[in-house]
Design a protein around this motif. Structure first.
Motif, PDB file in Angstrom:
ATOM      1  N   ARG A  16     -38.103 -49.122  13.344  1.00  0.00           N
ATOM      2  CA  ARG A  16     -38.004 -48.040  14.323  1.00  0.00           C
ATOM      3  C   ARG A  16     -36.542 -47.614  14.476  1.00  0.00           C
ATOM      4  N   PRO A  17     -36.249 -46.326  14.290  1.00  0.00           N
ATOM      5  CA  PRO A  17     -34.865 -45.872  14.394  1.00  0.00           C
ATOM      6  C   PRO A  17     -34.305 -46.077  15.792  1.00  0.00           C
ATOM      7  N   PHE A  18     -33.010 -46.334  15.841  1.00  0.00           N
ATOM      8  CA  PHE A  18     -32.297 -46.491  17.106  1.00  0.00           C
ATOM      9  C   PHE A  18     -31.757 -45.131  17.528  1.00  0.00           C
ATOM     10  N   ALA A  19     -31.960 -44.751  18.770  1.00  0.00           N
ATOM     11  CA  ALA A  19     -31.499 -43.446  19.261  1.00  0.00           C
ATOM     12  C   ALA A  19     -30.039 -43.539  19.700  1.00  0.00           C
ATOM     13  N   GLN A 267     -27.576 -54.421  17.209  1.00  0.00           N
ATOM     14  CA  GLN A 267     -28.821 -54.476  16.426  1.00  0.00           C
ATOM     15  C   GLN A 267     -28.716 -53.806  15.053  1.00  0.00           C
ATOM     16  N   ASN A 268     -27.558 -53.240  14.727  1.00  0.00           N
ATOM     17  CA  ASN A 268     -27.440 -52.460  13.494  1.00  0.00           C
ATOM     18  C   ASN A 268     -27.607 -53.336  12.246  1.00  0.00           C
ATOM     19  N   GLU A 269     -28.327 -52.802  11.250  1.00  0.00           N
ATOM     20  CA  GLU A 269     -28.518 -53.509   9.982  1.00  0.00           C
ATOM     21  C   GLU A 269     -28.909 -52.498   8.907  1.00  0.00           C
ATOM     22  N   LYS A 407     -31.576 -43.580   9.474  1.00  0.00           N
ATOM     23  CA  LYS A 407     -32.882 -43.008   9.784  1.00  0.00           C
ATOM     24  C   LYS A 407     -32.900 -42.570  11.246  1.00  0.00           C
ATOM     25  N   ILE A 408     -33.112 -41.285  11.439  1.00  0.00           N
ATOM     26  CA  ILE A 408     -33.129 -40.700  12.774  1.00  0.00           C
ATOM     27  C   ILE A 408     -34.568 -40.636  13.276  1.00  0.00           C
ATOM     28  N   GLY A 409     -34.765 -40.990  14.523  1.00  0.00           N
ATOM     29  CA  GLY A 409     -36.096 -40.888  15.108  1.00  0.00           C
ATOM     30  C   GLY A 409     -36.284 -39.532  15.766  1.00  0.00           C
TER      31      GLY A 409
END
Length: 464
Positions: A16-19, A267-269, A407-409
């Motif tokens: 799930r992308p992070f906003a 949380q970035n990976e 990846k953009i949500g």
């Protein structure tokens, strides 16, 4: 200072992308909410990508930076770093506000002069400047930051031929960055001060400057204190005009809220990026504001408990500051038209949105990094709310041409003909890397002003 992401896990689909919601200036919010049709017309008529530049916000930033120095008890001359954006409108605003320009090339100097900035308000920087730049700087009385003894001799010869005296700063390496490719070593600086005395008919030593990488306010304050000491030493040796310390640029911009930024870093990976791209460094998007940085630099203790600003006042030192990005904070945004959507959600968990244009117009690629604030999706057609993960690619034949690797949500499916808006791109992003690759035209810049009491913003092409 750059932020390093955590170690990664193996790539997997469906993350799930992070906003990372971008901070939005009220003027920008008004344009996007109330004048969307105008923006769409400009993009359709002028081409994708389109850079929208907002000189009113630049002017607001100048006022804010002046206030920050005044509140910190410091006297500072502001030189807008021209390299941060090529738009003429910012130079025009600088001239109207009495702000100077930092130029590092002959074309930049010519544009500054043509925009109405007088020579005595222009600083000339950059290593080993060519003779043409020297000659023009001497002719117009600019302040020249000299990077080497050989350049000092060449500049003096140019001033001698012009029968003028030229003001100079000696750019010196700091104790914290002795391996920098810019500036004079301690021994070279000592020799240069003596040479300035010998060449006094043509060279006036006004002070010292330095170059730093990163955004550490403590390091910048420490370097500035070193330059104050160099000024005091030069005065003892007869250079009574040594009164300026140029602290350079490096004032940060806050693109996203600090709490959100900290959560992202935690949380970035690589699973969040196309092809599990593993970036090593990012701009500190949720760091200090420029005003906060100024206050921290000026309040930093030197020589015991005395603050940098207090020492400068006591010793009669004025600061010069060369902000680029900081004066362009929120002063422009970039629009792309969606050209194609390759929906790979069933197989890879995300789509690839291709826009008309390339990553050359969003220049974080220059630093082998990614521009992280989320782009805004503007759709001409209504669509159901549905989280739509996608990265954004340019329309060139390069595998590495990703406008946004992350990846953009998006809040709904992206469709051909939609528009993507990248906020706060005026500082270095718009044109540091622009290229006519594939014989494509360089993106245009539309200058917008809301004005007072006008129902519709006024606009014109930059430079016209």
């Amino acid at each position: 200072m750059l932020i390093s992401p955590q170690a990664s896990a193996p790539p997997m689909a469906g993350v799930r992308p992070f906003a990372l919601t971008a901070i939005r200036h009220p003027t920008v919010a008004t344009l996007l909410a109330d004048h969307r049709a105008l923006l769409a017309d400009l993009l359709d008529g002028l081409g994708s990508p389109l850079h929208v530049v907002l000189p009113e916000i630049f002017e607001e930033n100048v006022t804010g930076l002046r206030q920050a120095f005044a509140e910190a008890g410091a006297t500072a001359d502001i030189l807008f770093a021209k390299k941060a954006n090529k738009a003429d409108c910012y130079v025009t605003s600088a001239a109207a506000l009495g702000v100077g320009i930092d130029a590092a090339s002959t074309p930049e100097l010519v544009k500054a002069l043509a925009g109405g900035v007088p020579g005595h308000r222009i600083g000339i920087s950059g290593p080993e400047k060519d003779d043409t730049l020297h000659a023009l700087a001497v002719q117009h009385g600019c302040l020249v930051a000299v990077d080497s003894i050989s350049e000092l001799r060449r500049l003096a010869a140019t001033a001698r031929r012009a029968r003028r005296q030229t003001s100079v700063l000696l750019r010196s390496r700091t104790a914290g960055q002795p391996g920098s490719r810019f500036g004079l070593s301690a021994a070279e600086r000592d020799a240069a001060v003596g040479l300035c005395a010998e060449l006094a008919d043509h060279i006036s030593l006004r002070g010292f400057s330095f170059h730093l990488n990163g955004y550490s306010t403590a390091e910048r304050a420490t370097a500035a204190n070193e330059m104050i000491e160099h000024c005091l030493d030069a005065r003892r040796r007869g250079s009574l005009c040594a009164e300026l310390v140029d602290i350079g640029g490096g004032l940060p911009v806050r693109y996203v809220e600090p709490r959100l930024w900290d959560e992202f870093v935690e949380q970035n990976e690589p699973t969040q990026y196309h092809a599990a791209k593993n970036f090593k460094d990012f701009y500190p998007y949720g760091g200090q504001t420029a005003a906060e940085a100024v206050r921290a630099i000026m309040a930093h203790p030197v020589d015991g408990d005395e603050s940098l600003s207090a020492k400068a006042k006591r010793t009669g030192i004025r600061f010069v500051v060369e902000p680029g990005r900081a004066l362009l904070d929120q002063a422009g945004f970039t629009m792309y038209r969606v050209q194609q959507v390759d929906d790979r959600r069933d197989t890879e968990g995300y789509a690839i949105v291709t826009v008309a244009g390339s990553s050359f117009s969003l220049s974080e690629q220059w630093f082998n990094s990614d521009y992280l604030p989320d782009p805004l999706l503007v759709s001409a057609q209504a669509a159901a709310d549905e989280m739509f993960p996608a990265c954004v690619a340019g329309s060139t034949c390069l595998e590495s041409d990703l406008v946004t690797w992350r990846k953009i949500g998006f809040p709904r499916p992206v469709r051909r003909g939609d528009h993507l808006v990248y906020l706060n791109t005026a500082g270095y992003q718009m044109d540091s890397n622009e290229s006519p690759f594939h014989d494509a035209a360089l993106p245009r810049k539309a200058v917008l002003r809301l004005g007072d009491g006008e129902a519709r913003p006024r606009w014109h092409l930059d430079g016209i």
